[in-house]
Enzyme design. Structure first.
Site, PDB file in Angstrom:
ATOM      1  N   HIS A  46     124.298  69.182 112.215  1.00 42.11           N
ATOM      2  CA  HIS A  46     125.668  68.955 111.346  1.00 42.11           C
ATOM      3  C   HIS A  46     125.851  68.019 110.582  1.00 42.11           C
ATOM      4  CE1 HIS A  46     129.314  71.074 110.481  1.00 42.11           C
ATOM      5  NE2 HIS A  46     130.049  69.796 110.899  1.00 42.11           N
ATOM      6  N   SER A  95     131.893  69.678 106.069  1.00 41.96           N
ATOM      7  CA  SER A  95     132.631  70.096 107.198  1.00 41.96           C
ATOM      8  C   SER A  95     133.925  70.790 107.141  1.00 41.96           C
ATOM      9  CB  SER A  95     132.395  69.183 108.291  1.00 41.96           C
ATOM     10  OG  SER A  95     132.501  69.766 109.609  1.00 41.96           O
ATOM     11  N   ASP A 141     122.049  73.241 113.395  1.00 46.74           N
ATOM     12  CA  ASP A 141     123.343  73.067 113.473  1.00 46.74           C
ATOM     13  C   ASP A 141     123.956  73.813 114.654  1.00 46.74           C
ATOM     14  OD1 ASP A 141     126.181  72.595 113.450  1.00 46.74           O
ATOM     15  OD2 ASP A 141     126.297  72.470 111.295  1.00 46.74           O
TER      16      ASP A 141
END
Length: 211
Positions: free
Chosen positions: A189, A107, A158
């Site tokens: 995610h 991320s 996501d």
């Protein structure tokens, strides 16, 4: 702004010429978060795990953002340069090969790793990018001719990442000379077992023979 050191954990394999896995956490993580995952890549690598220098609501990040999915690109530029300079200094201090660093980012960590690929194409030997987004709105072409291998994986449900944006980012990296392997996996995610399995396989195929 002045560049500052980052908090880190370094775990040596005992071999200064081994590959070094550079761990870059997601928002709210720290330098301990990805250490269990790193063990999946074997014992013959050095591990360097960093904590981002930016806080958002008390949560560590590697760079500021203006909103969800909207990056502060000026801060991203500064923080990327700060991180790269810090790791290069650490290579001397901790005695690992600065030419054998493979980033593993999740991320927010994947996003600054992608920024490092673009801004410093001679810095990383490879990169594993989980749930990455394009770091800069505009990225110039012709970045590298070294065919640096890059692994990318995203969840197809996501809510934070548009699949069309991922495809565009993939094509930008390929056009810039990176050798990208991309997977769109079931899930959101969060990381899954499949992300890890595929990235370990990718790493073993490309880097274990270089030791």
């Amino acid at each position: 702004m002045n560049e500052q050191p980052l908090k880190y954990i370094y775990q040596s394999s005992g071999n200064a010429t081994a590959n070094t896995l550079l761990l870059l956490h997601g928002t709210g993580g720290d330098e301990r978060d990805l250490l269990p995952l790193a063990k999946e890549f074997g014992s013959g690598i050095n591990i360097l795990s960093l904590r981002g220098n930016v806080l958002e609501g008390g949560m560590p990040r590697f760079f500021k953002r203006l909103g969800m999915g909207v990056f502060d690109e000026q801060d991203l530029l500064f923080r990327t340069n700060e991180l790269v300079a810090f790791v290069r200094e650490l290579a001397v201090k901790e005695n690992f090969d600065a030419g054998k660093i493979i980033a593993l980012g999740y991320s927010n960590g994947a996003n600054i790793a992608g920024s490092a690929l673009i801004l410093h194409p001679d810095f990383l030997a490879g990169a594993i990018l989980y749930r990455a987004m394009q770091p800069f709105k505009i990225i110039g072409g012709g970045v590298t001719n070294k065919n640096i291998p890059v692994f990318m994986s995203n969840g197809n449900t996501d809510p934070t990442i548009n699949p069309a944006d991922t495809q565009r980012y993939l094509e930008i990296l390929q056009n810039a000379g990176f050798k990208v392997t991309n997977y769109n996996l079931p899930g959101g995610h969060g990381l899954t077992k499949k992300d890890v399995e595929l990235s370990v396989e990718w790493y073993e195929q490309r880097f274990t023979n270089s030791l």
